[in-house]
Design an enzyme around this catalytic site. Structure first.
Site, PDB file in Angstrom:
ATOM      1  N   LYS A  22       0.849 -35.918  13.542  1.00  0.00           N
ATOM      2  CA  LYS A  22      -0.217 -36.750  12.982  1.00  0.00           C
ATOM      3  C   LYS A  22      -1.546 -36.002  12.950  1.00  0.00           C
ATOM      4  O   LYS A  22      -2.258 -35.998  11.952  1.00  0.00           O
ATOM      5  CB  LYS A  22      -0.326 -38.017  13.841  1.00  0.00           C
ATOM      6  CG  LYS A  22      -1.443 -38.958  13.458  1.00  0.00           C
ATOM      7  CD  LYS A  22      -1.208 -40.331  14.033  1.00  0.00           C
ATOM      8  CE  LYS A  22      -1.730 -40.514  15.431  1.00  0.00           C
ATOM      9  NZ  LYS A  22      -3.067 -41.112  15.485  1.00  0.00           N
ATOM     10  N   ARG A  27      -5.599 -33.034   9.226  1.00  0.00           N
ATOM     11  CA  ARG A  27      -6.314 -31.793   8.845  1.00  0.00           C
ATOM     12  C   ARG A  27      -5.769 -31.238   7.530  1.00  0.00           C
ATOM     13  O   ARG A  27      -6.524 -30.738   6.695  1.00  0.00           O
ATOM     14  CB  ARG A  27      -6.150 -30.731   9.927  1.00  0.00           C
ATOM     15  CG  ARG A  27      -7.185 -30.808  11.048  1.00  0.00           C
ATOM     16  CD  ARG A  27      -6.672 -31.515  12.225  1.00  0.00           C
ATOM     17  NE  ARG A  27      -7.619 -31.532  13.334  1.00  0.00           N
ATOM     18  CZ  ARG A  27      -7.674 -32.523  14.195  1.00  0.00           C
ATOM     19  NH1 ARG A  27      -6.886 -33.571  14.097  1.00  0.00           N
ATOM     20  NH2 ARG A  27      -8.539 -32.482  15.184  1.00  0.00           N
ATOM     21  N   SER A 167     -13.416 -32.695  23.160  1.00  0.00           N
ATOM     22  CA  SER A 167     -12.856 -33.615  22.172  1.00  0.00           C
ATOM     23  C   SER A 167     -12.648 -32.881  20.858  1.00  0.00           C
ATOM     24  O   SER A 167     -13.596 -32.366  20.256  1.00  0.00           O
ATOM     25  CB  SER A 167     -13.803 -34.801  21.953  1.00  0.00           C
ATOM     26  OG  SER A 167     -13.513 -35.404  20.707  1.00  0.00           O
ATOM     27  N   GLN A 169     -11.857 -34.219  18.121  1.00  0.00           N
ATOM     28  CA  GLN A 169     -12.440 -34.975  17.007  1.00  0.00           C
ATOM     29  C   GLN A 169     -13.915 -34.632  16.850  1.00  0.00           C
ATOM     30  O   GLN A 169     -14.408 -34.462  15.734  1.00  0.00           O
ATOM     31  CB  GLN A 169     -12.231 -36.474  17.227  1.00  0.00           C
ATOM     32  CG  GLN A 169     -10.763 -36.856  17.114  1.00  0.00           C
ATOM     33  CD  GLN A 169     -10.498 -38.322  17.383  1.00  0.00           C
ATOM     34  OE1 GLN A 169     -11.410 -39.080  17.691  1.00  0.00           O
ATOM     35  NE2 GLN A 169      -9.248 -38.725  17.281  1.00  0.00           N
ATOM     36  N   ASP A 316      -2.962 -37.528  25.031  1.00  0.00           N
ATOM     37  CA  ASP A 316      -2.246 -38.653  24.420  1.00  0.00           C
ATOM     38  C   ASP A 316      -0.917 -38.953  25.115  1.00  0.00           C
ATOM     39  O   ASP A 316      -0.309 -39.993  24.867  1.00  0.00           O
ATOM     40  CB  ASP A 316      -1.989 -38.368  22.932  1.00  0.00           C
ATOM     41  CG  ASP A 316      -3.294 -38.381  22.135  1.00  0.00           C
ATOM     42  OD1 ASP A 316      -4.288 -38.955  22.628  1.00  0.00           O
ATOM     43  OD2 ASP A 316      -3.321 -37.817  21.029  1.00  0.00           O
ATOM     44  N   LYS A 343      -9.987 -44.768  24.245  1.00  0.00           N
ATOM     45  CA  LYS A 343      -8.981 -44.633  23.188  1.00  0.00           C
ATOM     46  C   LYS A 343      -8.785 -45.984  22.480  1.00  0.00           C
ATOM     47  O   LYS A 343      -9.620 -46.868  22.609  1.00  0.00           O
ATOM     48  CB  LYS A 343      -7.674 -44.109  23.785  1.00  0.00           C
ATOM     49  CG  LYS A 343      -7.808 -42.715  24.385  1.00  0.00           C
ATOM     50  CD  LYS A 343      -8.065 -41.680  23.312  1.00  0.00           C
ATOM     51  CE  LYS A 343      -8.298 -40.302  23.919  1.00  0.00           C
ATOM     52  NZ  LYS A 343      -8.772 -39.337  22.954  1.00  0.00           N
ATOM     53  N   ARG A 347      -6.776 -47.075  28.080  1.00  0.00           N
ATOM     54  CA  ARG A 347      -5.375 -46.735  28.389  1.00  0.00           C
ATOM     55  C   ARG A 347      -5.108 -46.652  29.892  1.00  0.00           C
ATOM     56  O   ARG A 347      -3.956 -46.786  30.305  1.00  0.00           O
ATOM     57  CB  ARG A 347      -4.977 -45.425  27.695  1.00  0.00           C
ATOM     58  CG  ARG A 347      -4.766 -45.611  26.220  1.00  0.00           C
ATOM     59  CD  ARG A 347      -4.207 -44.365  25.549  1.00  0.00           C
ATOM     60  NE  ARG A 347      -3.947 -44.670  24.148  1.00  0.00           N
ATOM     61  CZ  ARG A 347      -3.856 -43.770  23.189  1.00  0.00           C
ATOM     62  NH1 ARG A 347      -4.000 -42.482  23.472  1.00  0.00           N
ATOM     63  NH2 ARG A 347      -3.605 -44.128  21.945  1.00  0.00           N
ATOM     64  N   ARG A 389       0.418 -46.089  21.653  1.00  0.00           N
ATOM     65  CA  ARG A 389       0.996 -45.236  22.712  1.00  0.00           C
ATOM     66  C   ARG A 389       1.335 -46.045  23.960  1.00  0.00           C
ATOM     67  O   ARG A 389       2.267 -45.708  24.692  1.00  0.00           O
ATOM     68  CB  ARG A 389       0.075 -44.057  23.040  1.00  0.00           C
ATOM     69  CG  ARG A 389      -0.124 -43.165  21.830  1.00  0.00           C
ATOM     70  CD  ARG A 389      -0.409 -41.726  22.122  1.00  0.00           C
ATOM     71  NE  ARG A 389      -0.872 -41.070  20.908  1.00  0.00           N
ATOM     72  CZ  ARG A 389      -0.075 -40.542  19.967  1.00  0.00           C
ATOM     73  NH1 ARG A 389       1.224 -40.562  20.104  1.00  0.00           N
ATOM     74  NH2 ARG A 389      -0.593 -39.998  18.879  1.00  0.00           N
TER      75      ARG A 389
HETATM   76  C1  S3P Z   1      -7.209 -36.092  18.186  1.00  0.00           C
HETATM   77  C2  S3P Z   1      -7.927 -35.772  19.296  1.00  0.00           C
HETATM   78  C3  S3P Z   1      -7.863 -36.526  20.549  1.00  0.00           C
HETATM   79  C4  S3P Z   1      -6.610 -37.372  20.591  1.00  0.00           C
HETATM   80  C5  S3P Z   1      -6.383 -38.140  19.334  1.00  0.00           C
HETATM   81  C6  S3P Z   1      -6.242 -37.208  18.159  1.00  0.00           C
HETATM   82  C7  S3P Z   1      -7.367 -35.289  16.974  1.00  0.00           C
HETATM   83  O1  S3P Z   1      -8.978 -37.389  20.628  1.00  0.00           O
HETATM   84  O2  S3P Z   1      -6.656 -38.251  21.687  1.00  0.00           O
HETATM   85  O3  S3P Z   1      -5.221 -38.924  19.405  1.00  0.00           O
HETATM   86  O4  S3P Z   1      -6.503 -35.367  16.073  1.00  0.00           O
HETATM   87  O5  S3P Z   1      -8.345 -34.550  16.888  1.00  0.00           O
HETATM   88  P1  S3P Z   1     -10.413 -36.908  21.208  1.00  0.00           P
HETATM   89  O6  S3P Z   1     -10.967 -35.885  20.295  1.00  0.00           O
HETATM   90  O7  S3P Z   1     -11.242 -38.161  21.234  1.00  0.00           O
HETATM   91  O8  S3P Z   1     -10.124 -36.365  22.562  1.00  0.00           O
END
Ligand code: S3P
Length: 429
Positions: A22, A27, A167, A169, A316, A343, A347, A389
């Site tokens: 995923k 990306r 992170s 993201q 995750d 999350k 969690r 999850r």
């Molecule tokens: C992800 C980064 C993680 C992860 C999320 C997917 C990503 O989050 O927990 O399920 O695809 O970049 P964080 O960047 O908030 O840690």
């Protein structure tokens, strides 16, 4: 609202291949849309989260065609996106919202990013703050803290951002915005988070520099459309791996699964706990490690202390790791995992409550949990809290319990892994 009624099984047996990862698929969609020329993404991730990214890119004018088992993305370059005629609905997906915010910040048009009731509670200051430092006009509820987010263009300048949290993201949002900035843009993280954005950027020809925990995207990167293979989802595989590890007699082969070192912390921890997991082949495809795994169940598992350094590499998988810990002898301590509270749901709270209802000896901590394992779970009725999850982790726990269980509200599994139940059915004995 749909529920799972789960009867315990004896063991897991079979050979499976997971749908595409995923995280990498998001990306692939985003970067191929920004590339020049056609990309072909082989195999399709059909979870709602990736569909949110796909639909939003289409709403911004990207031509994406679905073929039998692949997607064709006709990228027209970095600045080719168009002002969307409607709100960009990110559903449950923070990855969609945070990564697209980075891309849109550099586009010079007006847009609104929103999502479901869960996403609207997720923290966004972590991206709105650095984006504002880059010159983006970005707004959100409570001064940029919560969605909906509004973006209204702005000329971006490169910054160096030292992220307070590991992170992917946040890192990806800034690096993506950096593609549109004047000057270089870099992000330094306190610990290594997943690096799929960096790898996909490099694969498509982006100009990047990586120096330990500092990643720099150079001004003027140009991306080029290509064929993209996305490995099987290791986070999805984790549920079946956990099931095989806790159930004696299991034998599971998983083919073409992603083994990127920044994502495989779960495997490393299980092996340290005494699980029998073998990597039977490994290669690199489109900059990502991919391989086959063989998992055999029934070995004596021992509790372990999991410290903050490895947490980003298994963030995750912690809910399902807590499940495995219930089946291990002795104490498992998970520390430095406070991010889990931000999350899809909290969690830490959700998995502690769920496993306790099934009979586990588990204690909630501010930044993790302590599990005292070795006693068979009895089974019970528990809540997913709308978190995919949590729903899948509790399903696995229920397979190894003494009596039947009920998991309430499992529709959320469709956000990431609509094939979960079918695959599980096929390998359950
Ligand atoms: C992800 C980064 C993680 C992860 C999320 C997917 C990503 O989050 O927990 O399920 O695809 O970049 P964080 O960047 O908030 O840690």
């Amino acid at each position: 609202m749909s529920n799972f009624q789960i009867t315990p099984i004896r063991y897991i047996k079979g050979e499976i291949e997971l749908p595409p990862d995923k995280s990498i698929f998001h990306r692939a969609l985003i970067l191929s849309s920004l590339a020049q020329g056609k990309s072909k993404i082989k195999k399709i991730q059909r979870g709602e989260d990736c569909l949110s990214t796909l639909n939003n890119l289409k709403l911004m004018g990207v031509k994406i065609e679905e073929k039998k088992e692949s997607l064709l993305v006709y990228g027209e370059g970095l600045r080719s996106l168009k002002e969307p005629p409607d709100i960009l609905n990110c559903g449950n997906s923070a990855t969609t919202m945070r990564l697209l915010a980075g891309v849109i910040a550099g586009q010079g048009f007006y847009s609104v990013l929103s999502g479901d009731e869960y996403l609207k509670k997720r923290p966004m200051k972590r991206i709105t703050e650095p984006l504002r430092k880059m010159g983006a006009k970005v707004f959100g509820r409570e001064d940029g803290q919560f969605p909906p987010l509004t973006l209204a263009g702005g000329r971006l300048r490169g910054i160096h951002y030292s992220s307070p949290i590991p992170s992917a993201q946040v890192k990806s949002c800034i690096l993506l915005a950096g593609l549109f900035a004047e000057g270089d843009t870099s992000v330094t993280e306190p610990l290594q988070s997943r690096d799929h954005t960096e790898r996909m950027l490099r694969y498509l020809g982006g100009d990047l520099e990586i120096d330990n925990l500092k990643v720099t995207v150079k001004e003027g990167s140009v991306l080029e459309g290509k064929k993209i293979f996305v490995p099987g989802d290791i986070s999805g595989a984790a549920f079946f791996i956990a099931g095989a590890v806790i159930l004696g007699g299991s034998e599971l082969k998983i083919i073409n699964v992603g083994l990127n070192p920044t994502r495989r912390g779960f495997l490393d921890i299980l092996i340290r706990m005494g699980a029998e997991i073998e990597i039977i082949s490994q290669k690199t495809k489109c900059e990502e490690e991919v391989g086959n795994l063989l998992i055999k169940g029934g070995s004596e598992l021992e509790g372990i202390v999991i410290e903050k350094e490895i947490i980003p590499q298994l963030i995750d998988e912690i809910p399902v790791l807590a499940v495995v810990a219930c089946f291990a002898q002795g104490e498992t301590v998970i520390r430095g995992a406070k991010e889990l509270r931000f999350k899809e749901t909290d969690r830490i709270k959700a998995i502690v409550e769920g496993l306790r209802k099934m009979g586990a000896n588990i204690e909630e901590k501010e930044d993790g949990m302590v599990i005292r394992g070795g006693k068979k779970l009895k089974g019970g009725e528990c809540q997913s809290y709308g978190d995919h999850r949590i729903a899948m982790a509790l399903t696995i726990a229920a397979l190894g319990a003494k009596k039947k269980s009920k998991i309430i509200d499992v529709e959320c599994i469709n956000t990431s892994f609509p094939e979960f139940r079918e695959i599980l059915k096929n390998i359950s004995v």
